[in-house]
Design a protein around this motif. Sequence first.
Motif, PDB file in Angstrom:
ATOM      1  N   PHE A 241       0.864  -1.181   0.000  1.00 11.41           N
ATOM      2  CA  PHE A 241       0.000   0.000   0.000  1.00 11.41           C
ATOM      3  C   PHE A 241       0.893   1.220   0.000  1.00 11.41           C
ATOM      4  O   PHE A 241       1.822   1.317   0.795  1.00 11.41           O
ATOM      5  CB  PHE A 241      -0.895   0.010   1.249  1.00 11.41           C
ATOM      6  N   LEU A 242       0.612   2.143  -0.906  1.00 17.52           N
ATOM      7  CA  LEU A 242       1.422   3.342  -1.035  1.00 17.52           C
ATOM      8  C   LEU A 242       0.509   4.557  -0.886  1.00 17.52           C
ATOM      9  O   LEU A 242      -0.394   4.765  -1.692  1.00 17.52           O
ATOM     10  CB  LEU A 242       2.120   3.350  -2.403  1.00 17.52           C
ATOM     11  N   TYR A 243       0.753   5.325   0.168  1.00 15.47           N
ATOM     12  CA  TYR A 243      -0.087   6.489   0.468  1.00 15.47           C
ATOM     13  C   TYR A 243       0.520   7.754  -0.122  1.00 15.47           C
ATOM     14  O   TYR A 243       1.737   7.863  -0.281  1.00 15.47           O
ATOM     15  CB  TYR A 243      -0.295   6.599   1.976  1.00 15.47           C
ATOM     16  N   LYS A 244      -0.339   8.724  -0.459  1.00 16.15           N
ATOM     17  CA  LYS A 244       0.091   9.897  -1.220  1.00 16.15           C
ATOM     18  C   LYS A 244       1.207  10.682  -0.551  1.00 16.15           C
ATOM     19  O   LYS A 244       2.037  11.264  -1.238  1.00 16.15           O
ATOM     20  CB  LYS A 244      -1.095  10.797  -1.559  1.00 16.15           C
ATOM     21  N   GLU A 245       1.286  10.678   0.776  1.00  9.34           N
ATOM     22  CA  GLU A 245       2.362  11.413   1.438  1.00  9.34           C
ATOM     23  C   GLU A 245       3.726  10.745   1.217  1.00  9.34           C
ATOM     24  O   GLU A 245       4.768  11.351   1.473  1.00  9.34           O
ATOM     25  CB  GLU A 245       2.087  11.582   2.942  1.00  9.34           C
ATOM     26  N   ASP A 246       3.722   9.509   0.707  1.00  9.48           N
ATOM     27  CA  ASP A 246       4.968   8.781   0.455  1.00  9.48           C
ATOM     28  C   ASP A 246       5.328   8.699  -1.028  1.00  9.48           C
ATOM     29  O   ASP A 246       6.378   8.144  -1.376  1.00  9.48           O
ATOM     30  CB  ASP A 246       4.871   7.360   1.021  1.00  9.48           C
ATOM     31  N   PHE A 247       4.492   9.225  -1.924  1.00  8.35           N
ATOM     32  CA  PHE A 247       4.707   9.092  -3.368  1.00  8.35           C
ATOM     33  C   PHE A 247       6.097   9.570  -3.792  1.00  8.35           C
ATOM     34  O   PHE A 247       6.812   8.878  -4.509  1.00  8.35           O
ATOM     35  CB  PHE A 247       3.659   9.869  -4.171  1.00  8.35           C
ATOM     36  N   GLU A 248       6.475  10.781  -3.401  1.00  9.72           N
ATOM     37  CA  GLU A 248       7.741  11.363  -3.861  1.00  9.72           C
ATOM     38  C   GLU A 248       8.939  10.546  -3.401  1.00  9.72           C
ATOM     39  O   GLU A 248       9.825  10.234  -4.196  1.00  9.72           O
ATOM     40  CB  GLU A 248       7.877  12.815  -3.381  1.00  9.72           C
ATOM     41  N   LYS A 249       8.983  10.187  -2.122  1.00  5.15           N
ATOM     42  CA  LYS A 249      10.123   9.421  -1.611  1.00  5.15           C
ATOM     43  C   LYS A 249      10.163   8.024  -2.214  1.00  5.15           C
ATOM     44  O   LYS A 249      11.230   7.501  -2.514  1.00  5.15           O
ATOM     45  CB  LYS A 249      10.083   9.364  -0.089  1.00  5.15           C
ATOM     46  N   PHE A 250       9.001   7.406  -2.395  1.00  4.75           N
ATOM     47  CA  PHE A 250       8.935   6.088  -3.020  1.00  4.75           C
ATOM     48  C   PHE A 250       9.461   6.162  -4.454  1.00  4.75           C
ATOM     49  O   PHE A 250      10.302   5.356  -4.859  1.00  4.75           O
ATOM     50  CB  PHE A 250       7.497   5.562  -3.013  1.00  4.75           C
ATOM     51  N   ALA A 251       8.970   7.138  -5.231  1.00  6.28           N
ATOM     52  CA  ALA A 251       9.391   7.289  -6.629  1.00  6.28           C
ATOM     53  C   ALA A 251      10.888   7.565  -6.718  1.00  6.28           C
ATOM     54  O   ALA A 251      11.583   7.021  -7.582  1.00  6.28           O
ATOM     55  CB  ALA A 251       8.586   8.399  -7.298  1.00  6.28           C
ATOM     56  N   GLU A 252      11.399   8.398  -5.820  1.00  7.43           N
ATOM     57  CA  GLU A 252      12.828   8.714  -5.802  1.00  7.43           C
ATOM     58  C   GLU A 252      13.652   7.470  -5.491  1.00  7.43           C
ATOM     59  O   GLU A 252      14.659   7.192  -6.147  1.00  7.43           O
ATOM     60  CB  GLU A 252      13.095   9.793  -4.742  1.00  7.43           C
ATOM     61  N   GLY A 253      13.223   6.697  -4.510  1.00 13.04           N
ATOM     62  CA  GLY A 253      13.928   5.467  -4.153  1.00 13.04           C
ATOM     63  C   GLY A 253      13.906   4.449  -5.282  1.00 13.04           C
ATOM     64  O   GLY A 253      14.915   3.799  -5.571  1.00 13.04           O
TER      65      GLY A 253
END
Length: 108
Positions: free
Chosen positions: A58-70
């Motif tokens: 599950f990926l929540y919107k507050e984590d989108f940027e860090k997830f995409a960067e990683g």
Amino acid sequence: MGDFENREREEVFSKKVRAGKRTYFFDVKATRSNDYYITITESKKRLEDGAFIKHKIFLYKEDFEKFAEGLKDTVEYIKANQEVNEKRYEFNEAPETAKADEDFSFEI
């Protein structure tokens, strides 16, 4: 917990990606307060018994940027340090045979 909390959230958007022996599902769902989040599911058929094994995050919107960067950094590392053969998979449950007189040319 009531029935609402236990049932699967309704999908707002869904994208299915077949890649070889695996299928990935990218689903957008909504919370009770109508905030969107993403579920990413990997599905793979187990050879022993034909059952499908699924793994979900599950990926929540507050984590989108860090997830995409990683993810981007990780993919770039692999591409820089090891040859990657990007295969293009096509899935067709009932393969069709081409007729001799069919024209397969196309314009780009």
